[in-house]
Each structure stands twice: as C-alpha cells, then as structure tokens.
Motif scaffolding. Structure first.
Motif: not given
Lengths: 145, 129, 113, 247
Positions: D100, D52, D44-45, A54-55, A66, A57-63, A11, D16, D49-50
């Motif tokens: 998620r 979703s 999130k910022e 930070h994230d 981005q 995971t493999n599911v919908y990882n928006t981190d 960010a 998970e 950040p995790t």
C-alpha cells in the motif's frame, strides 16, 4: 470518531498533547504545572471524539492506526499527569520542585491509575516488593564524606 | 481483508539506472574479450603445430587492422577486469593482523604489485623490447 | 536446501579470474605488439616452437587456456541471465561446452608441437 | 532555520481501488534540516492523511523506513532534503511487492532471515555457573561489522540478482549468517551452510557490490558473500577430493 465533518485532526491533538507533556510532565514538575496539564489533557480527551478518519480502506490504514494510538496515548498521558500530581515528593526522574525531598514513608509505593466511570482516572497505590537493591540515598554527586 | 500486493516487473533496464550497474556490466563484458582472445590463441597453437608457414599465416592475421582494433579493445577490457578484480580482492580475502584488519589498500596494493612484476617479467622474457 | 555443487563451477572461475587478471593483459600486449609489427622475440616461429615444446610450458599454456575460457564462460552465462535470457541451462551447456572444447583443442595442438 | 518549497512525487497505491500504482505530487514548504521522512510526516499530518508508509526511530537504527528516493534505495530518515534539487521521487523499496503506497510486503526477507538461523549456537554449551562466553577484542572485530545490519532491506532493493532470482536468499541474510559463523563462541556454521551454500544461497551472487554501497550502516554483505563462497568451495573440494581429511 466522526464519519465526516471533523472538528479536530489526529495530528493537531497529538501535537497539543506532546507540547503539554513536554512542558509540564518532564523531569522537573510542579503542582500548578501538573494541574494545568491534567486540565488540558481532559479537554483533549473530550475533543478526541471530534476526529475524522480520512483513510477508510482496510489495507495498512496508518490513519486509523494513528487515531487509535492517539486515544491510548491521551489516556496514558492523563494517568501519568494525575499520578504525578498526587505524588508529593521527588524520586528518580519525578522531581517535584515544590516537594524536593524523597518521602519513603508515604510514597515508597507504586502509583496505579484506574479509569472508571468518571472521566479522570482514580489514583491508587500498591506496595513495593524489596528484593536485592534496598532503598537508600542515591547521591551521585561524589562530593562530601 | 482486501490485500492485493502489486508486483512490479523487473526489466533489463536496471542496468542503466545507476552508474554502478553500468560499470558492473562493462566488467562482465570483459569476459567476451578474454574468451575470444583465448580462442584466437588456441587457433594460434593449431597454426604453430602445423608448422612455419601456418604460423606466419597466424602472424599475418594478427597484423590485420581488425585484429589490432580487437587487441586494443581486449587489452582495455582485460586491464579493467584486472583492476576490478584486485580492488575487490580485499573483500574476499580479509586479513586480520592482531586486533584490526589489514587495510584494503594494502591487500589490493600487493595484488597490483604482483601484477606489475609479473607483467614486466613476461615482457622481458618474451623479449618485447 | 542442500549444499550445492556449484563449487565445481565456481572454483575454476575464481582461479581463472585471478589468473586472467594477472597474465591476460600482458599476453594480449605481446600479440598486440606482434600485430603492430614489433613482434616480441618469443613469437618468432623457432622460439615459440622451442618454448611450447617443453612439457612445463605445455602444462602452463593448457592451464591458462582452460582457466581463461572457463571463467569467461561462467561470466558470460551470468551476463546472459542478467540481460534477461532465461534459457539458463542451454546457455550454460553452450558456454561451458565451448570452454571445454577450446581446452581440449589446445591440449591436442600442444601435444602435436 | 530557513525554509524552502519542495515537491515530492510519491508513488501511491490503494489495493482496494487502484489497478496499479500511480504517482501523486505534493508541494510543501519544508525546513532546511528536514529529511524525506519529515516531509512525508508533514504531508500526512497536514495535506493527505491517507498516505501510508513505515517508520519508527527517525535515527537510522530501526530499518523501517527503507524506500527508493530518486531511484536509489535509502532510509527516508537519513535522506536529507538539502542533498536533493528539483522534484524528489519517492517509491516503495524495489524487488518487493507493494502492499500500500510506500509499504512493501517483506515476508520473503523475513522468511529467509529465519532460515539462516541468525542466532548464537554455542560451540560448547556451558552451565550458568561457568560464567560468560569470553571473547577478546580481536575475536569481536572478526564479526562486529556484520552485526551492524538493521534489516532495512536496502541491499535487497539494490541487488539486481535478487530482482532477477526471487529465490536468491539475498545479501543481508548471508551477511547475518556470516556474522554468526565468524563469532568465536558460535558452533552453528554446519547448520547454516545448507541455507547459505545452497544453489539459491551465495552462489547466485555475481558480486555487483551494490548491496555494500547502499548499506546505511556500512555493513559489507558483498564481502561476506565472497568469503562464504570461498570457504564453501574449500569445504566442497576438501570433502570430495580429500575425504580422509574428514574430522
């Protein structure tokens, strides 16, 4: 990207990039403004390596999404800034305060930016294919004549 | 990929989650009263067919407190059904006059007018006054 | 997905909804008045018999009874499902059965008046 | 631009690690003009950040950020914080599996949307030279309202029948089919009827009307469904009781 111990945040870099582009690569541009933008963007691109995910995971990882987008955006931003700097004329939404006239001889061509070994992109040009709309003075002021 | 979508169960308490669902349920419950009142009237017809004595038994049943309470409730629910039905009529029967649609209020207003006139006529003809 | 035969059920429901919206409240008012002791003239035995004797009135009464019971049955069926009763076919047969039985009964009694 | 402290209680779910979703509370300072989406972006910022969630346009035209805010289906970009007091509960859109955190699995809706063929099937296909398919303002008005749908699925979250009957094709799909059926240029109604007039089509609707209430674009799917029911009923009785009418 770092596993841990990040020096940067997605960010944070994104905000700086947006601020730089907003300020120097809007519609009205200047030589020194674009030069400053190119320098800032080059710095941001080098600092991009310090970003941490930070994230994990493999599911919908928006981190992750981005972070990847930020990398591409930085590349596009620098390509825009560099080719704008090289284009010493004003045309359409690219209005150079230091080169107010439109220069069809030199710049009636598409700008191309190539990323090679060097950090900054190489700016090149290619010809424009004229079809129906011929280049002419786009005077919408509706004033004189 | 380790996707594991989670399905939240649908429980009957959705009815109390928002006033609109409660209003919907009240409207739907009106059918209990309209249905049971109609069955009561069918019994009335049976009594009518069986003659004067049976008919007066029917009238006496109507006079019982339980019947009066039931009638008041049935009247309220039936009226609520009418109001909701006429208010929603414009949604089902949009009328386009030239370029624009006739306002919802006009269409439901017309339905309410017909209802009022019809009710008054029935009361008059049945000699309720 | 083929087009469903639900209109058989929904047609009379829509008609019933409209009819009950128009006439049921005032009819309930009539019987309520009777319950409160101010019986409308029509509900006197002779007036009622004369009225229900005409075949047009019989037709109308039977129609209103059918449409009221059918629309109420349709709504009750959906309400049961809304409340979580899953045996939809059994509920449907019961409620529509009662509706049809009530209608048949009313027709029967009407013919005897 | 005054600021104020607010608390968001967001439903988190990581397939998970978690067995089921659980609420997580965030306390942040926000601007008076912010919407829930701004608050989520801020979280999130700067905080987590995790977290979703889907969003894109921030101006209520893309339909990505539909979610349950205090139990009501809303567009996060159109839910102004100043309208809420106390803790704001943010959950994924109801009646859809949770992928998620606030992200839902929307395959069911997408598949149903395709089935109703929401595109122009011209009545009389004209050659390009024959020019445009002209339309008067009155003809446009017949379907314009239904064309405002942005596929945000809030109506699916609000509709109890969709919750109870997952196979129900749903408000938006029927409204969009109706949009094309009402279009003077379109001749595809017969092709759409098997979907919207099927048992799982308009007939599952008991006219709760919640879909039209929650629609952020003021589309009236409930109205569309009733009109579909009436026309389909007329079709049915015409077909079965008056076969000679068959054109």
């Amino acid at each position: 990207m770092q596993e841990t111990g990040a020096t940067e945040t997605v960010a944070g870099l994104r905000k700086e990039m947006m601020h730089t582009m907003e300020q120097h690569a809007g519609i009205y541009r200047s030589g020194e403004g674009l030069t400053a933008a190119c320098a800032t963007l080059a710095d941001l691109r080098s600092r991009y390596g310090g970003v941490e995910l930070h994230d994990k995971t493999n599911v919908y990882n928006t981190d992750l999404l981005q972070a990847l987008e930020l990398g591409s955006m930085l590349e596009c931003a620098e390509a825009v800034a560099q080719s704008a700097l090289a284009r010493r004329e004003s045309r359409g939404a690219h209005q150079r305060l230091d080169f107010a006239a439109r220069d069809d001889d030199k710049y009636l061509r598409h700008s191309l930016a190539y990323y090679g070994a060097a950090q900054t992109p190489r700016v090149d040009y290619c010809d424009v294919v004229i079809t129906r709309s011929k280049p002419g003075v786009r005077d919408y002021s509706g004033g004189h004549e | 990929m380790s996707r594991k979508p989670y399905v939240r169960p649908v429980t009957a308490e959705w009815i109390f989650r928002h006033p609109r669902y409660v209003r919907y349920m009240v409207r739907e419950f009106s059918c209990l009263f309209i249905g049971s009142w109609t069955l009561l009237m069918v019994w009335g017809l049976k009594q009518l067919a069986e003659g004067r004595a049976a008919w007066s038994v029917f009238l006496d049943v109507l006079k019982t407190p339980e019947s009066v309470v039931f009638h008041v409730l049935a009247l309220a629910f039936a009226a609520y059904h009418s109001v909701t039905w006429f208010r929603l009529a414009p949604k089902a029967l949009p009328v386009q006059r030239g370029e624009d649609f006739v306002a919802d209020g006009v269409i439901s207003g017309a339905h309410f007018a017909v209802w009022a006139v019809l009710s008054a006529a029935v009361l008059l003809l049945a000699g309720a006054f | 997905m083929a087009r469903s035969n639900k209109p058989i059920v929904w047609g009379p429901f829509a008609a019933g909804g409209t009819v009950t919206a128009l006439v049921t409240p005032v009819l309930i008012l009539l019987t309520l008045l009777a319950g409160l002791g101010h019986a409308p003239d029509l509900l006197a035995y002779d007036a009622m018999r004369a009225f229900a004797g005409q075949w047009l009135a019989r037709l109308a009464l039977a129609g209103v009874v059918f449409l009221s019971l059918w629309s109420a049955a349709h709504r009750l069926r959906i309400t049961c499902y809304d409340l979580g009763v899953r045996a939809d076919t059994r509920v449907a047969t019961i409620v529509f059965g009662v509706a049809l039985a009530g209608t048949a009964a009313s027709v029967l009694y009407l013919t005897r008046i | 631009m005054s600021e104020r402290a607010i608390e968001l209680e967001v439903l988190r779910y990581n397939p998970e690690t978690d067995r089921e979703p659980a609420f997580q509370r965030y306390a942040i300072t926000c601007r008076e003009e912010w919407v829930v989406l701004d608050a989520l972006n801020h979280i999130k910022e700067n905080v987590d950040p995790t977290l979703s969630y889907r969003w894109s346009c921030h101006m209520a035209v893309c339909g990505s950020c539909g979610m349950m805010i205090n139990g009501e289906p809303k567009l996060a970009c159109k839910a102004f914080l100043r309208e809420y007091t106390g803790v704001i509960r943010v959950e994924p859109l109801r009646h859809f599996p949770v992928e998620r955190d606030l992200v839902t699995v929307i395959d069911d809706f997408m598949e149903k949307l395709k089935r109703v063929r929401p595109y122009l099937m011209p009545k009389d296909v004209k050659a390009l030279e024959a020019g445009e398919y002209r339309q008067t303002p009155a003809q446009l008005n017949r379907f314009k309202q239904y064309s405002m749908c942005i596929n945000c699925m809030l109506c699916y979250a609000a509709c109890p029948e969709y919750g109870l009957i997952p196979k129900y094709i749903g408000p938006a799909a029927i409204a969009l089919a109706h949009r094309w059926n009402q279009d003077s240029r379109d001749g595809g109604r017969a092709a759409r009827q098997p979907e919207i007039a099927a048992t799982e089509g308009a007939w599952e609707c008991s006219f709760v009307g919640a879909c039209s209430e929650v629609c952020p674009e003021h589309v009236d799917p409930a109205g569309a469904i009733q009109q579909v029911k009436i026309r389909s009923t007329v079709d049915w009785y015409q077909e079965h009781l008056m076969p000679w009418l068959k054109k």
